[in-house]
Design a protein around this motif. Structure first.
Motif, PDB file in Angstrom:
ATOM      1  N   ASP A 130      -0.325 -20.898  -7.394  1.00 17.07           N
ATOM      2  CA  ASP A 130      -0.919 -20.551  -8.686  1.00 17.07           C
ATOM      3  C   ASP A 130      -0.052 -21.032  -9.843  1.00 17.07           C
ATOM      4  N   ARG A 131       1.267 -20.990  -9.663  1.00 14.32           N
ATOM      5  CA  ARG A 131       2.147 -21.493 -10.717  1.00 14.32           C
ATOM      6  C   ARG A 131       1.972 -23.001 -10.894  1.00 14.32           C
ATOM      7  N   MET A 132       1.832 -23.718  -9.787  1.00 12.55           N
ATOM      8  CA  MET A 132       1.573 -25.158  -9.898  1.00 12.55           C
ATOM      9  C   MET A 132       0.204 -25.404 -10.525  1.00 12.55           C
ATOM     10  N   SER A 133      -0.770 -24.570 -10.201  1.00 14.82           N
ATOM     11  CA  SER A 133      -2.100 -24.694 -10.797  1.00 14.82           C
ATOM     12  C   SER A 133      -2.025 -24.578 -12.316  1.00 14.82           C
ATOM     13  N   LEU A 134      -1.276 -23.585 -12.792  1.00 19.55           N
ATOM     14  CA  LEU A 134      -1.134 -23.382 -14.235  1.00 19.55           C
ATOM     15  C   LEU A 134      -0.388 -24.547 -14.882  1.00 19.55           C
ATOM     16  N   LEU A 135       0.592 -25.100 -14.176  1.00 18.86           N
ATOM     17  CA  LEU A 135       1.338 -26.240 -14.710  1.00 18.86           C
ATOM     18  C   LEU A 135       0.428 -27.453 -14.868  1.00 18.86           C
ATOM     19  N   VAL A 136      -0.342 -27.781 -13.842  1.00 21.64           N
ATOM     20  CA  VAL A 136      -1.262 -28.918 -13.922  1.00 21.64           C
ATOM     21  C   VAL A 136      -2.269 -28.702 -15.041  1.00 21.64           C
ATOM     22  N   LEU A 137      -2.818 -27.494 -15.116  1.00 17.53           N
ATOM     23  CA  LEU A 137      -3.804 -27.177 -16.141  1.00 17.53           C
ATOM     24  C   LEU A 137      -3.201 -27.304 -17.535  1.00 17.53           C
ATOM     25  N   ALA A 138      -1.994 -26.785 -17.740  1.00 17.77           N
ATOM     26  CA  ALA A 138      -1.347 -26.846 -19.051  1.00 17.77           C
ATOM     27  C   ALA A 138      -1.067 -28.279 -19.464  1.00 17.77           C
ATOM     28  N   CYS A 139      -0.596 -29.102 -18.536  1.00 16.66           N
ATOM     29  CA  CYS A 139      -0.294 -30.492 -18.865  1.00 16.66           C
ATOM     30  C   CYS A 139      -1.564 -31.272 -19.205  1.00 16.66           C
ATOM     31  N   LEU A 140      -2.640 -31.008 -18.501  1.00 16.66           N
ATOM     32  CA  LEU A 140      -3.904 -31.669 -18.828  1.00 16.66           C
ATOM     33  C   LEU A 140      -4.405 -31.246 -20.206  1.00 16.66           C
ATOM     34  N   LEU A 141      -4.255 -29.979 -20.525  1.00 17.72           N
ATOM     35  CA  LEU A 141      -4.650 -29.512 -21.851  1.00 17.72           C
ATOM     36  C   LEU A 141      -3.870 -30.237 -22.941  1.00 17.72           C
ATOM     37  N   LEU A 142      -2.573 -30.395 -22.746  1.00 19.61           N
ATOM     38  CA  LEU A 142      -1.752 -31.103 -23.726  1.00 19.61           C
ATOM     39  C   LEU A 142      -2.183 -32.556 -23.862  1.00 19.61           C
ATOM     40  N   VAL A 143      -2.489 -33.186 -22.739  1.00 14.18           N
ATOM     41  CA  VAL A 143      -2.952 -34.580 -22.791  1.00 14.18           C
ATOM     42  C   VAL A 143      -4.217 -34.699 -23.626  1.00 14.18           C
ATOM     43  N   HIS A 144      -5.103 -33.722 -23.496  1.00  9.63           N
ATOM     44  CA  HIS A 144      -6.382 -33.785 -24.223  1.00  9.63           C
ATOM     45  C   HIS A 144      -6.240 -33.465 -25.706  1.00  9.63           C
ATOM     46  N   PHE A 145      -5.309 -32.584 -26.068  1.00  6.54           N
ATOM     47  CA  PHE A 145      -5.309 -32.083 -27.437  1.00  6.54           C
ATOM     48  C   PHE A 145      -4.103 -32.475 -28.271  1.00  6.54           C
ATOM     49  N   LEU A 146      -3.095 -33.105 -27.680  1.00  7.19           N
ATOM     50  CA  LEU A 146      -2.019 -33.647 -28.505  1.00  7.19           C
ATOM     51  C   LEU A 146      -2.532 -34.845 -29.280  1.00  7.19           C
ATOM     52  N   PRO A 147      -2.115 -35.006 -30.527  1.00  9.40           N
ATOM     53  CA  PRO A 147      -2.750 -35.995 -31.405  1.00  9.40           C
ATOM     54  C   PRO A 147      -2.334 -37.446 -31.152  1.00  9.40           C
ATOM     55  N   GLU A 148      -1.162 -37.680 -30.536  1.00 13.62           N
ATOM     56  CA  GLU A 148      -0.674 -39.044 -30.387  1.00 13.62           C
ATOM     57  C   GLU A 148      -0.472 -39.379 -28.912  1.00 13.62           C
ATOM     58  N   SER A 149      -0.738 -40.634 -28.562  1.00 18.77           N
ATOM     59  CA  SER A 149      -0.629 -41.071 -27.175  1.00 18.77           C
ATOM     60  C   SER A 149       0.791 -40.904 -26.636  1.00 18.77           C
ATOM     61  N   HIS A 150       1.784 -41.086 -27.527  1.00 18.53           N
ATOM     62  CA  HIS A 150       3.175 -40.926 -27.113  1.00 18.53           C
ATOM     63  C   HIS A 150       3.425 -39.536 -26.553  1.00 18.53           C
ATOM     64  N   TRP A 151       2.937 -38.508 -27.237  1.00 18.39           N
ATOM     65  CA  TRP A 151       3.125 -37.135 -26.777  1.00 18.39           C
ATOM     66  C   TRP A 151       2.263 -36.837 -25.559  1.00 18.39           C
TER      67      TRP A 151
END
Length: 233
Positions: free
Chosen positions: A79-100
């Motif tokens: 479950d901790r790995m599940s939350l990590l994958v989910l959090a990283c995908l969320l950041l990829v979708h909503f961070l404003p710049e490709s670098h981040w």
């Protein structure tokens, strides 16, 4: 592998992992069935590619609700790995710049590498793992659903001694698999086989699917680092 392709592959694998977890819960427990039915619906949307960013937000809200309901991760490390994958995908979708976005996705890959290396380090500093006793105890006394026929492995200390060292050495040298794409693919295949055997022997099926979901990130990172450009470039 491009970032977009790797992210999409991760979304699909995460959706399949969450779908498996949710169906498993629904088949074994009638409580909170509406929550897990909603999760099944969101998983299907994520796999299909419909509004994936907002579907991930919905899955995050449900995951937070599950953390509150179960007073922490329901199934420990998976479950901790599940939350990590989910959090990283969320950041990829909503961070404003490709670098981040690349840094967020790269962070998932780094955590995947560390999950193997740290696991190997914790084992090798433990005398019970170095002499094979820890693995012997797993078959003898574990609460995992090990069948009686598999418990017979506990009577083969030489085999378990060799298996213990194979696991420890593989986990410790896994970071070096990043040096070339063929070595990385070989390392991931061995790691997937390791998780598959754990699922067959001990019922740790959730670890197999969710660790598999993080594999596209490390394949992408290897190409990003050694394919002609640096992650921070």
């Amino acid at each position: 592998m491009t970032l977009d392709f790797a992210v999409r592959a991760t979304e699909i694998l995460l959706g399949l992992a969450f779908l498996q977890q949710s169906i498993e819960y629904l088949l074994s427990n009638r409580r909170l069935h509406l929550l897990f039915l909603a999760r099944v619906g969101m998983c299907l949307l994520l796999i299909s590619g419909f509004q994936t960013g907002w579907v991930l937000v919905g899955l995050a809200v449900l995951s937070l609700g599950m953390l509150y309901r179960f007073d922490g991760p329901y199934n420990g490390g998976s479950d901790r790995m599940s939350l990590l994958v989910l959090a990283c995908l969320l950041l990829v979708h909503f961070l404003p710049e490709s670098h981040w976005q690349e840094l967020a996705f790269g962070y998932l890959a780094v955590q995947l590498v560390l999950s193997y290396f740290i696991s190997g380090w914790v084992k090798i500093v433990n005398p019970a793992w170095r002499n094979g006793r820890a693995l012997q105890d797993v078959f003898l006394y574990s609460a995992y659903p090990v069948s009686e026929s598999l418990r017979a492995f506990a009577a083969r200390p030489t085999l378990l001694f060799g298996a213990s060292w194979m696991v420890m050495l593989f986990e410790l040298i896994f970071p070096f698999s990043l040096l070339t794409q063929p070595s990385l693919i070989a390392g991931l295949l061995i790691a997937a086989l390791f998780h598959f055997l754990n699922a067959c022997f001990f019922g740790l099926n959730r670890f197999f699917w969710i660790w598999l979901a993080a594999y596209p990130s490390i394949i992408w990172l290897q190409g990003r680092l050694f394919g002609g450009s640096a992650l921070l470039g």
